[in-house]
Scaffold this motif. Structure first.
Motif, PDB file in Angstrom:
ATOM      1  N   ALA A  13       0.099  26.004 -13.465  1.00 54.36           N
ATOM      2  CA  ALA A  13      -0.674  26.124 -12.222  1.00 54.36           C
ATOM      3  C   ALA A  13      -0.805  27.580 -11.813  1.00 54.36           C
ATOM      4  N   ASP A  14      -1.961  27.921 -11.288  1.00 51.46           N
ATOM      5  CA  ASP A  14      -2.143  29.271 -10.753  1.00 51.46           C
ATOM      6  C   ASP A  14      -2.466  29.257  -9.261  1.00 51.46           C
ATOM      7  N   LEU A  15      -2.721  28.059  -8.694  1.00 51.78           N
ATOM      8  CA  LEU A  15      -3.008  27.911  -7.278  1.00 51.78           C
ATOM      9  C   LEU A  15      -2.240  26.720  -6.719  1.00 51.78           C
ATOM     10  N   GLY A  16      -2.191  26.630  -5.396  1.00 47.29           N
ATOM     11  CA  GLY A  16      -1.563  25.483  -4.755  1.00 47.29           C
ATOM     12  C   GLY A  16      -2.099  25.304  -3.354  1.00 47.29           C
TER      13      GLY A  16
ATOM     14  N   LYS B 171      -4.211  24.844 -13.868  1.00 49.69           N
ATOM     15  CA  LYS B 171      -5.122  25.886 -14.326  1.00 49.69           C
ATOM     16  C   LYS B 171      -6.323  25.262 -15.039  1.00 49.69           C
TER      17      LYS B 171
ATOM     18  N   GLU C 267       8.693  24.739  -0.389  1.00 45.84           N
ATOM     19  CA  GLU C 267       8.169  25.120  -1.702  1.00 45.84           C
ATOM     20  C   GLU C 267       8.304  23.966  -2.701  1.00 45.84           C
TER      21      GLU C 267
ATOM     22  N   PRO D 258       6.257  25.194 -14.537  1.00 44.19           N
ATOM     23  CA  PRO D 258       5.154  24.977 -13.597  1.00 44.19           C
ATOM     24  C   PRO D 258       4.251  26.193 -13.436  1.00 44.19           C
ATOM     25  N   ALA D 259       4.841  27.398 -13.499  1.00 47.22           N
ATOM     26  CA  ALA D 259       4.038  28.606 -13.317  1.00 47.22           C
ATOM     27  C   ALA D 259       3.036  28.796 -14.438  1.00 47.22           C
TER      28      ALA D 259
ATOM     29  N   GLU E  55      -2.276  31.565  -3.999  1.00 45.80           N
ATOM     30  CA  GLU E  55      -1.797  31.726  -5.360  1.00 45.80           C
ATOM     31  C   GLU E  55      -0.436  31.056  -5.531  1.00 45.80           C
ATOM     32  N   PHE E  56      -0.231  30.454  -6.695  1.00 47.21           N
ATOM     33  CA  PHE E  56       1.011  29.748  -6.990  1.00 47.21           C
ATOM     34  C   PHE E  56       2.226  30.652  -6.760  1.00 47.21           C
TER      35      PHE E  56
ATOM     36  N   HIS F  21       5.452  30.142  -4.099  1.00 49.24           N
ATOM     37  CA  HIS F  21       6.776  29.891  -4.678  1.00 49.24           C
ATOM     38  C   HIS F  21       7.563  31.184  -4.811  1.00 49.24           C
TER      39      HIS F  21
ATOM     40  N   ASN G 286       0.541  21.636  -6.444  1.00 53.80           N
ATOM     41  CA  ASN G 286       0.058  22.699  -7.306  1.00 53.80           C
ATOM     42  C   ASN G 286      -1.235  22.298  -7.998  1.00 53.80           C
TER      43      ASN G 286
END
Length: 431
Positions: free
Chosen positions: A87-90, A68, A60, A83-84, A47-48, A52, A65
């Motif tokens: 993106a929800d994953l990385g 979504k 980090e 950025p949050a 998870e993002f 982070h 990333n």
């Protein structure tokens, strides 16, 4: 026309290269396993928010990333500065953050002291250059749940054993303790808020020397009196006498007054490693060197830190340390943890394979009129003897065929005529 090259900082591996990498990985896996470590696997993405969360240090900033799903152009423009929100994953940038999450998820199913192996690729948005890639393999061993110096000693012994098994004799481990480093910088007079920048500069000591470190600290505007104290310490008179890793060496290389508990932990590690290594060394030598200015860049280290060195190169081949505070970020309670990571991409370039390292690999060069059943029977017979076997139909340029087979890792060949039996095969070396 679209490029056929892999993305910058990433690589393709031809069959011979891939086979060589897998042989090195097999040795590392085997040595870790015999030392009691169990291999686990975690997803390539996390998870993002976890990647982070401030526990991955500078890595980090290098995370890839994942956008979504379902965002339209308007939503992307609205969230362009956040950025949050995009993106929800990385992709994982190391194996330590996933391990911390893994342990928090499965703690009830794991032993009180958990010894983990992770061997897998990670991704960082590095600036590609020689020896630095955007996708690379990490080989990590970690011990979770043991606060004693025994854990560090186990990691060091297992790592040195793996390096020895790869034929890289003469490796050493540089050791320090972040608590000792913090104590020293406090004694010099550096303020807490300037400590991260000071450590970045001190980490360059091997490259720029004492004068370069002092000059950069003054440029940074670090506390002048503290820089003066550090400069005086770096230029203090020293003798050329050698002391092996132990209390005398540690205290000799640090200002007076280092807390006894820190010294005891470091000495305990040295004693344990010396006892283990004496079984393999007629002299009972200890391949540890205390380095009071070893920093290790990760901000999550809380105690002992170490780096793997080899006399054939001037860069480290791996490193690690104790990170007691990380898993508590997921569990709400601190759990002691320490890990050691081999720099596989650097190690694999140094390994020279012995004749025994590669199994027999035979190319059966056959004429067009040899029956398939005969070929497969011959192949099965050689496989049963432990050989790797490839079937190749004879070409006009036999030399080129054999050269390519050698490049693919094959060591021998035999020509097959119709009706040939296993006893009639004349197997010849390719070289």
């Amino acid at each position: 026309m679209a490029s056929v090259n892999p993305p910058r900082g990433m690589r393709d591996f031809l069959p011979a290269d891939k086979a060589r990498r897998e042989r090195v990985l097999a040795v590392i896996r085997d040595r870790y396993r015999v030392h009691g470590f169990d291999e686990i696997e975690t997803p390539v993405m996390e998870e993002f928010a976890r990647l982070h969360a401030g526990i991955g240090g500078d890595n980090e900033k290098l995370a890839y990333n994942v956008l979504k799903r379902g965002l339209d152009a308007e939503a992307i423009r609205a969230a362009a500065d956040d950025p949050a929100a995009l993106a929800d994953l990385g992709l994982r940038y190391d194996l330590t953050v996933p391990l911390a999450r893994f342990y928090a998820s499965h703690r009830a199913e794991l032993p009180t002291v958990f010894r983990a192996v992770q061997i897998a690729p990670v991704w960082r948005a590095e600036r590609p250059q020689k020896g630095r890639y955007r996708q690379f393999m990490q080989c990590d061993i970690d011990i979770i749940g043991d606060a004693s110096s025994r854990a560090e000693a186990e990691l060091i012994v297992a790592t040195l054993d793996a390096v020895d098994a790869l034929g890289l004799d003469g490796a050493t481990v540089r050791v320090n303790d972040r608590r000792a480093l913090d104590w020293m910088l406090t004694g010099f007079g550096f303020r807490d808020e300037e400590r991260p920048g000071v450590l970045i500069t001190i980490d360059k000591l091997d490259k720029v020397g004492p004068a370069g470190v002092v000059a950069e600290l003054r440029e940074r505007g670090a506390t002048a009196e503290a820089v003066d104290a550090l400069e005086a310490f770096l230029h203090r008179p020293t003798t050329l006498e050698h002391h092996p890793f132990g209390e005398r060496q540690i205290r000799k290389l640090l200002p007076d007054g280092l807390p006894d508990a820190i010294v005891a932990d470091l000495v305990g590690i040295g004693d344990a490693v010396a006892a283990a290594r004496s079984l393999d060394s007629a002299e009972g030598g200890i391949p540890l060197v205390f380095d009071p200015f070893l920093v290790r860049g990760m901000g999550y280290y809380t105690g002992t830190i170490f780096e793997l060195a080899h006399p054939s190169v001037d860069y480290s081949l791996g490193g690690g340390g104790r990170y007691d505070g990380m898993i508590g970020r997921f569990l709400g309670q601190d759990v002691p943890a320490v890990g050691f990571s081999i720099g596989f991409e650097r190690i694999v370039e140094l390994v020279t394979e012995s004749d025994a390292a590669a199994r027999s690999a035979v190319v059966l060069v056959h004429d067009r009129d040899v029956e398939l059943g005969e070929l497969l029977a011959l192949k099965a017979a050689l496989v049963a003897e432990g050989s790797r076997v490839r079937l190749e139909q004879r070409t006009k340029n036999l030399k080129a065929l054999l050269e390519q087979s050698a490049a693919d890792g094959f060591t021998a060949f035999a020509t097959v005529a119709p009706g040939a039996t296993r006893d009639e095969l004349e197997i010849k070396p390719l070289s």
